[in-house]
Scaffold this motif. Structure first.
Motif, PDB file in Angstrom:
ATOM      1  N   THR A  47      46.201  58.230  52.647  1.00 14.72           N
ATOM      2  CA  THR A  47      46.732  58.628  54.047  1.00 14.72           C
ATOM      3  C   THR A  47      48.234  58.932  53.821  1.00 14.72           C
ATOM      4  N   GLU A  48      48.948  58.462  52.872  1.00 13.33           N
ATOM      5  CA  GLU A  48      50.353  58.873  52.818  1.00 13.33           C
ATOM      6  C   GLU A  48      50.309  60.204  52.045  1.00 13.33           C
ATOM      7  N   LYS A  49      49.536  60.699  51.152  1.00 13.74           N
ATOM      8  CA  LYS A  49      49.516  62.090  50.825  1.00 13.74           C
ATOM      9  C   LYS A  49      49.304  62.907  52.066  1.00 13.74           C
ATOM     10  N   PHE A  50      48.134  62.637  52.809  1.00 10.27           N
ATOM     11  CA  PHE A  50      47.806  63.561  53.876  1.00 10.27           C
ATOM     12  C   PHE A  50      49.309  63.697  54.787  1.00 10.27           C
ATOM     13  N   ILE A  51      49.835  62.583  55.171  1.00  9.26           N
ATOM     14  CA  ILE A  51      51.019  62.620  56.187  1.00  9.26           C
ATOM     15  C   ILE A  51      52.000  63.551  55.566  1.00  9.26           C
ATOM     16  N   SER A  52      52.335  63.170  54.057  1.00 14.84           N
ATOM     17  CA  SER A  52      53.403  64.022  53.538  1.00 14.84           C
ATOM     18  C   SER A  52      53.013  65.506  53.209  1.00 14.84           C
ATOM     19  N   GLY A  53      52.156  65.873  53.605  1.00 10.47           N
ATOM     20  CA  GLY A  53      51.704  67.383  53.673  1.00 10.47           C
ATOM     21  C   GLY A  53      52.848  68.266  54.516  1.00 10.47           C
ATOM     22  N   THR A  54      53.561  67.574  55.298  1.00  8.67           N
ATOM     23  CA  THR A  54      54.751  68.259  56.103  1.00  8.67           C
ATOM     24  C   THR A  54      55.896  67.785  55.803  1.00  8.67           C
ATOM     25  N   MET A  55      56.930  68.376  56.251  1.00  2.00           N
ATOM     26  CA  MET A  55      58.274  68.139  55.772  1.00  2.00           C
ATOM     27  C   MET A  55      58.782  66.603  56.731  1.00  2.00           C
ATOM     28  N   ASN A  56      58.425  66.684  57.743  1.00  2.00           N
ATOM     29  CA  ASN A  56      58.554  65.258  58.615  1.00  2.00           C
ATOM     30  C   ASN A  56      57.878  64.389  57.983  1.00  2.00           C
ATOM     31  N   MET A  60      59.198  60.801  56.410  1.00  2.00           N
ATOM     32  CA  MET A  60      58.715  59.539  56.812  1.00  2.00           C
ATOM     33  C   MET A  60      58.328  58.607  55.788  1.00  2.00           C
ATOM     34  N   VAL A  61      57.309  59.130  55.033  1.00  2.00           N
ATOM     35  CA  VAL A  61      56.646  58.398  53.811  1.00  2.00           C
ATOM     36  C   VAL A  61      57.960  57.897  52.993  1.00  2.00           C
ATOM     37  N   HIS A  62      58.802  58.816  52.588  1.00  2.00           N
ATOM     38  CA  HIS A  62      59.944  58.501  51.609  1.00  2.00           C
ATOM     39  C   HIS A  62      60.832  57.339  52.275  1.00  2.00           C
ATOM     40  N   THR A  63      61.174  57.328  53.443  1.00  2.00           N
ATOM     41  CA  THR A  63      62.114  56.354  54.159  1.00  2.00           C
ATOM     42  C   THR A  63      61.180  55.032  54.383  1.00  2.00           C
ATOM     43  N   ALA A  64      60.078  55.211  54.612  1.00  2.00           N
ATOM     44  CA  ALA A  64      59.058  54.155  54.749  1.00  2.00           C
ATOM     45  C   ALA A  64      59.073  53.063  53.221  1.00  2.00           C
ATOM     46  N   ARG A  65      58.586  53.942  52.463  1.00  2.00           N
ATOM     47  CA  ARG A  65      58.299  53.372  51.048  1.00  2.00           C
ATOM     48  C   ARG A  65      59.730  52.639  50.363  1.00  2.00           C
ATOM     49  N   THR A  66      60.833  53.485  50.446  1.00  2.00           N
ATOM     50  CA  THR A  66      61.990  52.864  49.978  1.00  2.00           C
ATOM     51  C   THR A  66      62.669  51.868  50.617  1.00  2.00           C
ATOM     52  N   LYS A  67      62.741  51.904  51.929  1.00  2.00           N
ATOM     53  CA  LYS A  67      63.319  50.906  52.776  1.00  2.00           C
ATOM     54  C   LYS A  67      62.604  49.693  52.779  1.00  2.00           C
ATOM     55  N   MET A  68      61.320  49.638  52.895  1.00  2.00           N
ATOM     56  CA  MET A  68      60.259  48.511  52.883  1.00  2.00           C
ATOM     57  C   MET A  68      60.413  47.958  51.593  1.00  2.00           C
ATOM     58  N   ILE A  69      60.687  48.513  50.453  1.00  2.00           N
ATOM     59  CA  ILE A  69      60.629  47.743  49.012  1.00  2.00           C
ATOM     60  C   ILE A  69      61.870  47.247  49.178  1.00  2.00           C
ATOM     61  N   GLN A  70      63.070  47.944  49.301  1.00  2.00           N
ATOM     62  CA  GLN A  70      64.328  47.381  49.062  1.00  2.00           C
ATOM     63  C   GLN A  70      64.449  46.047  49.872  1.00  2.00           C
ATOM     64  N   ASP A  71      64.090  46.201  51.320  1.00  2.00           N
ATOM     65  CA  ASP A  71      64.224  44.679  51.981  1.00  2.00           C
ATOM     66  C   ASP A  71      63.390  43.689  51.543  1.00  2.00           C
ATOM     67  N   LEU A  72      62.003  44.196  51.336  1.00  2.00           N
ATOM     68  CA  LEU A  72      61.180  43.369  50.819  1.00  2.00           C
ATOM     69  C   LEU A  72      61.758  42.364  49.440  1.00  2.00           C
ATOM     70  N   TYR A  73      62.309  43.127  48.664  1.00  2.00           N
ATOM     71  CA  TYR A  73      62.727  42.548  47.436  1.00  2.00           C
ATOM     72  C   TYR A  73      63.960  41.808  47.512  1.00  2.00           C
ATOM     73  N   LEU A  74      64.701  42.269  48.406  1.00  2.00           N
ATOM     74  CA  LEU A  74      65.966  41.475  48.611  1.00  2.00           C
ATOM     75  C   LEU A  74      65.964  40.415  49.640  1.00  2.00           C
ATOM     76  N   ASN A  75      65.150  40.379  50.459  1.00  2.00           N
ATOM     77  CA  ASN A  75      65.097  39.260  51.480  1.00  2.00           C
ATOM     78  C   ASN A  75      63.942  38.166  50.787  1.00  2.00           C
ATOM     79  N   ASN A  76      63.339  38.549  50.144  1.00  2.00           N
ATOM     80  CA  ASN A  76      62.351  37.668  49.406  1.00  2.00           C
ATOM     81  C   ASN A  76      61.788  38.192  48.074  1.00  2.00           C
ATOM     82  N   PRO A  77      62.524  37.878  47.167  1.00  2.00           N
ATOM     83  CA  PRO A  77      62.024  38.557  45.662  1.00  2.00           C
ATOM     84  C   PRO A  77      60.580  37.985  45.528  1.00  2.00           C
TER      85      PRO A  77
END
Length: 114
Positions: A47-56, A60-77
């Motif tokens: 699904t992410e591959k399909f969504i990332s087929g456009t610039m927007n 969106m996939v980049h932001t979601a992936r990086t922000k979610m990981i950073q928040d998850l690890y720092l708030n709850n390793p």
């Protein structure tokens, strides 16, 4: 040392699989002083591959992936991470090249882990 790296990679793979529905296909990690530096290959779901087929969509996939990981690890390793390396996680730097399906994470701990 390689056993510790293998266990570290397994923790990351499981966490990302639980969070996104798919873990990385391959992870390469090195421990350097107080850091674990991981390169993650084959991260995106179909699904992410399909969504990332456009610039927007790619942004969106980049932001979601990086922000979610950073928040998850720092708030709850992930359970067992700090015990495995014998240090407290203080920072996580994470980025991803969506087009190439490669991510990198730099985990910074409060003391040397090697």
């Amino acid at each position: 040392m390689s056993k510790k790296i293998h266990e570290f990679n397994d923790l990351m793979r499981k966490l990302r699989k639980d969070l996104f529905g798919k873990g990385p296909e391959r992870i390469h990690t090195v421990f350097v002083e107080n850091m674990a530096i991981s390169t993650l290959y084959g991260n995106l779901t179909p699904t992410e591959k399909f969504i990332s087929g456009t610039m927007n969509g790619a942004e969106m996939v980049h932001t979601a992936r990086t922000k979610m990981i950073q928040d998850l690890y720092l708030n709850n390793p992930p359970k067992g991470l700090e015990e495995l390396v014998g240090a407290k996680l203080v920072h996580l730097f994470s980025d991803m090249k969506v087009e190439e399906n490669i991510g990198i994470s730099v985990f910074v701990f409060d003391r040397n882990i090697i």
